[in-house]
Design an enzyme around this catalytic site. Structure first.
Site, mmCIF file in Angstrom:
data_model
loop_
_atom_site.group_PDB
_atom_site.id
_atom_site.type_symbol
_atom_site.label_atom_id
_atom_site.label_comp_id
_atom_site.label_asym_id
_atom_site.label_seq_id
_atom_site.Cartn_x
_atom_site.Cartn_y
_atom_site.Cartn_z
ATOM 1 C CG HIS A 39 52.634 38.488 29.526
ATOM 2 N ND1 HIS A 39 51.957 37.375 29.116
ATOM 3 C CD2 HIS A 39 52.654 39.307 28.456
ATOM 4 C CE1 HIS A 39 51.598 37.492 27.852
ATOM 5 N NE2 HIS A 39 52.012 38.657 27.436
ATOM 6 C CG PHE A 40 48.552 40.200 31.060
ATOM 7 C CD1 PHE A 40 49.073 41.347 30.493
ATOM 8 C CD2 PHE A 40 48.235 39.140 30.230
ATOM 9 C CE1 PHE A 40 49.241 41.445 29.119
ATOM 10 C CE2 PHE A 40 48.404 39.238 28.850
ATOM 11 C CZ PHE A 40 48.905 40.387 28.296
#
Length: 154
Positions: A49-50
């Site tokens: 993420h991410f």
């Protein structure tokens, strides 16, 4: 100034790595608490993420804020080792600024309403004085001996 360090927080909250999201409590009053989360690149959620733009998930910011609220609730009861603070409601959640590795998340939670086993708390999370998130959470005090209801499956 630290009011509660990580070891004292671990004595109050049942959460453990990787889900303990409060590193210290810096202010603690009867109706207000301020906690700190040092966000590092080593957090397991940043792997997905991410990968190219690591951002702390909003739901984890809310969870961290709820844990800070839980410290206040549990700190004030005598038999806290037999209790859990369960998150039962989230209202008015707003995310204003991404929280990224290297940030220090400062979470201030205040009691809005409190009954014997339910507390509604409003909070604000900031990074360097800028608002990152706001939320109102409802927490229920439960006995550890109580088992959560089993999920219904089709």
């Amino acid at each position: 100034m630290t009011v509660l360090d990580i070891n004292e927080i671990r004595a109050i909250l049942p959460h453990r790595y990787p889900f303990l999201l409060v590193d210290r409590i810096v202010e603690l009053e009867a109706e207000r608490v301020v906690g700190i989360k040092n966000v590092t690149a080593n957090e397991p959620f940043f792997e997905g993420h991410f990968p190219d733009f690591p951002v702390m998930p909003g739901v984890l910011i809310i969870e961290a804020m709820a844990q800070v609220a839980g410290v206040l609730v549990l700190k004030t009861i005598p038999d806290r080792e037999n209790k859990l603070v369960l998150l039962v409601g989230v209202e008015k959640a707003r995310f204003r600024k991404p929280v990224v590795p290297g940030d220090t998340l400062r979470m201030e939670m205040k009691v809005v309403r409190r009954r014997s086993n339910v507390a509604v708390m409003a909070g604000i999370a900031t990074v360097d004085g800028a608002v990152a998130a706001e939320v109102e959470v409802m927490c229920k005090l439960a006995d550890k001996a109580e088992k959560p209801a089993a999920p219904v499956t089709a």
